[in-house]
Write an enzyme that holds these catalytic residues in place. Structure first.
Site, PDB file in Angstrom:
ATOM      1  N   ASP A 248       0.885  -1.147   0.000  1.00  0.00           N
ATOM      2  CA  ASP A 248       0.000   0.000   0.000  1.00  0.00           C
ATOM      3  C   ASP A 248       0.932   1.209   0.000  1.00  0.00           C
ATOM      4  O   ASP A 248       2.113   1.108   0.338  1.00  0.00           O
ATOM      5  CB  ASP A 248      -0.923  -0.026   1.228  1.00  0.00           C
ATOM      6  CG  ASP A 248      -2.119   0.880   1.032  1.00  0.00           C
ATOM      7  OD1 ASP A 248      -3.116   0.708   1.734  1.00  0.00           O
ATOM      8  OD2 ASP A 248      -2.055   1.759   0.139  1.00  0.00           O
TER       9      ASP A 248
HETATM   10  C1  GLC Z   1      -4.290   4.267  -0.157  1.00  0.00           C
HETATM   11  C2  GLC Z   1      -5.210   3.110   0.025  1.00  0.00           C
HETATM   12  C3  GLC Z   1      -5.164   2.123  -1.107  1.00  0.00           C
HETATM   13  C4  GLC Z   1      -4.917   2.867  -2.408  1.00  0.00           C
HETATM   14  C5  GLC Z   1      -3.521   3.468  -2.327  1.00  0.00           C
HETATM   15  C6  GLC Z   1      -3.188   4.319  -3.567  1.00  0.00           C
HETATM   16  O1  GLC Z   1      -3.757   4.725   1.032  1.00  0.00           O
HETATM   17  O2  GLC Z   1      -5.137   2.396   1.258  1.00  0.00           O
HETATM   18  O3  GLC Z   1      -6.415   1.429  -1.128  1.00  0.00           O
HETATM   19  O4  GLC Z   1      -5.012   1.974  -3.510  1.00  0.00           O
HETATM   20  O5  GLC Z   1      -3.331   4.278  -1.174  1.00  0.00           O
HETATM   21  O6  GLC Z   1      -3.999   5.444  -3.590  1.00  0.00           O
END
Ligand code: GLC
Length: 745
Positions: A248
């Protein structure tokens, strides 16, 4: 060998995937290998022109292709060509219980990703709805691992069949937003294997997903993006996952943890990209002998599989945006996802010719939700609100008035902080009491003078509502909506409440007085049309709750046990296996509306089932007839639950193991046959590292809700069935390519 010289296997699309991967890998320098396992912008990895590898672009989210984000900040890029179809949210899709529709949903995501130049879409999310308060419940697929898994498989197969990669998230145990960047989630092994992992396992083994996103939180003390047990032992070892694990955004914390823990792609780490944990520090570690080239090659191979499988080295398929087919799919998901919770006295469906006036009340019926919710937000081409849908459907012959009834405050998102949690500038104070009262009085007056009142009540994507980065503070309707509903139904007993939310809200203060209630979730850009169709009977609602609606928060397991939201940064899942209906069944606490519940404008009858197991542990067949005993066509969702007898280990009272939608004309009957593999009877035994179906007595329960069981059939398994947890025959590349066939059923 065709047009490609013998030595350029990697460029030849007719060659097997693995041969192309290995050939390409053999040509890459150390720096080139390192370059593609970490970001070179917010949502990309760099091209390697020498080898014909283009820039790889990723995008959120689960409900459509997010607007373009600046390369090096979280600000929108400010483009004007980054609109997309805003699909109904995933909890609405889950309410359809229709894996084939999930396939169609994924197809839209894939086609629009291609049109927007994206190679990987960051969705679907399959975290389990453990608490009604999780701000991202609306992005996920409910409380049951089997339903979530089957819907995710359909979605992933549909999306990947278009030639992009899905990315199932957030692995694992990211079941709340509170302290999501640091909380240490603890649970026993059976709870992990039987509740929180099965949807991910289905995505890998049935959906053949090319990417899994490591979650922000820790699991058993170690960050998920650096968790050797979750990533190497379970995902890649037990399940045989061949794709890549992406962090993430900013979920990677150290070089050694990421490298040794099983991370394959580092995204979102703040600071110069060459200093990412898996950039220069990793390369230097390889050169110094701290890390092996083999470890790097495995990571690179996983990235190359995803790249080659999504035609990044070939001619990519052409996508499409916002076509009438995409709009129709968006509408169909909303139509099938709307749940009729109550309809006492048959107030619904409305008949426009018999109405002269409708009072539409509630700012949730006037608000557009597409853009909210952080990473799940969409810059939608359009969004039909509830009010617009009603005006379009009945405004020509019926006098439709609108009263906001309450006011949703506007907040401005603040700068995004590390750990992926966006700061928020405090919004303006709530509406002054005098103004709030005036809004209610105005709505009550409108309701009093109308034939019917339709109140749109619910939540939104502001902080501490349904949004990423924070959890709801309680299950209550905000902004005085309970009082509003009470006063409106007092003024006009012919009141309908339409709920716009990502999950359960408290209703006890008015539910007994309101004759009709629909749960519409956030129904996407065609949602207003779908809601109007349900209200006026153009469609017959068929949605079934993918999550329990409790009377009150403390009835819910994570709150009854006081496990949520954890203490001192640690949260032990005290409720264990007893999530959702498993809890309510075992504790005999009455829910307001149970898992699997949903009414129809018609009625259905079920015949006694026929149950057979031709040769155990071969699959079991349960068949029964469903009849539409009402006066109009409709669709029911037949559900099959397994209730174990006395066994060596504790088990929930019953568990969903099969389901099927059945559409019937008035008076029509259809015979359903649902297959149950032997594993449907099994539990996970940590001491044997595998799945056990004891030679014991089982009940097979047939119903159209977890609480409305029509028939029960006893059966005794003649001998114990045991299957070790492990990779299924890992799909061959051609099987993976074929994985673009129908949904997981
Ligand atoms: C975020 C989210 C994830 C997302 C990523 C990119 O913090 O937790 O679901 O795909 O960052 O935006």
């Amino acid at each position: 060998m065709g047009a490609f010289a013998h030595s350029q296997v990697y460029k030849d699309p007719s060659q097997p995937l693995e041969a192309r991967v290995n050939d390409l890998l053999s040509r890459m320098t150390l720096d080139e290998k390192i370059s593609i396992i970490h970001a070179n912008s917010k949502f990309s990895t760099p091209a390697i022109p020498r080898l014909g590898i283009p820039t790889r672009w990723m995008s959120d989210g689960p409900h459509g292709v997010r607007e373009d984000i600046s390369t090096d900040s979280w600000d929108p890029a400010g483009h004007t060509n980054d609109f997309s179809t805003y699909m109904p949210v995933n909890i609405c899709l889950a309410s359809s219980w229709d894996p084939d529709l999930a396939y169609a949903y994924g197809s839209v995501i894939g086609q629009e990703a291609l049109a927007r130049g994206k190679d990987m879409m960051l969705g679907p999310g399959v975290c389990i709805m453990r608490t009604p308060l999780n701000g991202r419940n609306y992005e996920y697929l409910g409380e049951d691992p089997f339903l979530a898994g089957q819907m995710a498989v359909g979605y992933i197969r549909g999306a990947q069949a278009q030639g992009i990669s899905s990315c199932v998230k957030h692995y694992a145990g990211n079941d709340q937003e509170t302290q999501r960047g640091s909380i240490d989630v603890e649970m026993d092994e059976r709870t992990l294997r039987e509740i929180y992992l099965p949807a991910f396992k289905a995505a890998v083994q049935q959906g053949h997903v090319w990417a899994v996103m490591g979650a922000y939180n820790r699991f058993r003390g170690t960050y998920c993006c650096e968790n050797d047990y979750l990533l190497n032992k379970v995902l890649k070892g037990d399940w045989g996952f061949q794709g890549l694990v992406v962090s993430d955004w900013s979920g990677s914390h150290t070089t050694s943890g990421s490298v040794n823990g099983g991370l394959d792609l580092e995204m979102g780490t703040d600071g110069p990209y060459h200093l990412d944990h898996m950039a220069d520090p990793y390369r230097d570690g390889i050169l110094s002998g701290k890390y092996t080239m083999a470890s790097l090659d495995d990571k690179v191979r996983r990235n190359l599989r995803m790249m080659i499988a999504t035609h990044m080295l070939d001619t990519k398929p052409v996508g499409s945006l916002n076509t009438s087919a995409h709009q129709e799919t968006a509408r169909k998901v909303a139509e099938e996802g709307i749940v009729l919770l109550k309809n006492k006295g048959g107030l619904l469906p409305l008949s426009a010719p018999n109405l002269s006036s409708i009072a539409v009340i509630g700012e949730d019926g006037f608000t557009k939700f597409a853009y909210g919710g952080e990473s799940a937000g969409i810059k939608a081409f359009y969004e039909v609100t509830g009010l617009e849908g009603i005006l379009k459907r009945a405004g020509g012959s019926v006098n439709v008035t609108y009263s906001p009834g309450y006011h949703i405050p506007t907040w401005r998102p603040g700068p995004r902080r590390l750990g992926g949690v966006r700061g928020y500038n405090q919004g303006p104070p709530p509406v002054p009491p005098a103004e709030a009262k005036a809004l209610v009085d105005q709505a009550v007056k409108a309701a009093k003078s109308a034939d019917v009142a339709i109140v749109f009540a619910g939540l939104n994507h502001l902080r501490n509502m349904d949004t990423e980065g924070s959890d709801r503070r309680d299950m209550k309707l905000p902004y005085g909506q309970d009082l509003l509903i009470q006063r409106v139904v007092e003024a006009n007993p012919r009141t309908i409440v339409v709920l716009i939310s990502g999950g359960a809200v408290e209703m006890d203060s008015w539910i007994n007085r309101v004759p009709s209630v629909l749960q519409a979730w956030y129904p996407g850009m065609e949602g207003g049309n779908a809601m109007a169709e349900a209200l006026f009977g153009d469609i017959n609602p068929s949605g079934k709750l993918p999550c329990t609606f409790p009377h009150k928060l403390d009835d819910s397991p994570a709150h009854f046990t006081q496990a949520y939201p954890g203490t001192h940064g640690v949260e032990y899942y005290e409720e264990g296996l007893l999530v959702g209906y498993r809890w309510f069944d075992s504790t005999h606490i009455q829910p307001l509306f149970p898992f699997g519940f949903g009414l129809s404008y018609t009625t259905f009858a079920y015949s006694a089932p026929n149950f057979s197991v031709p040769r155990w542990p071969g699959p079991a067949q349960v068949s029964f007839t469903v009849t539409n005993t009402g006066t109009r066509s409709g669709t029911d969702v037949a559900q099959v639950y397994i209730q174990p007898g006395a066994e060596k280990l504790f088990r929930p009272l019953k568990e969903l193991k099969g389901f099927a939608r059945v559409s019937l004309k008035a008076g029509e009957s259809k015979r359903l046959a649902i297959e149950l593999p032997a594993t449907a009877f099994a539990y996970y035994d940590p001491s044997r590292h595998g799945w056990v179906a004891e030679a014991a007595q089982y009940k097979i329960l047939i119903g159209d809700s977890s609480r409305d069981i029509k028939f029960s059939q006893d059966w005794v398994a003649p001998v114990e069935y045991f299957v070790p947890e492990g990779p299924i025959a890992s799909p061959t590349p051609s099987q993976i390519a074929l994985a673009g066939n129908r949904s997981g059923q």
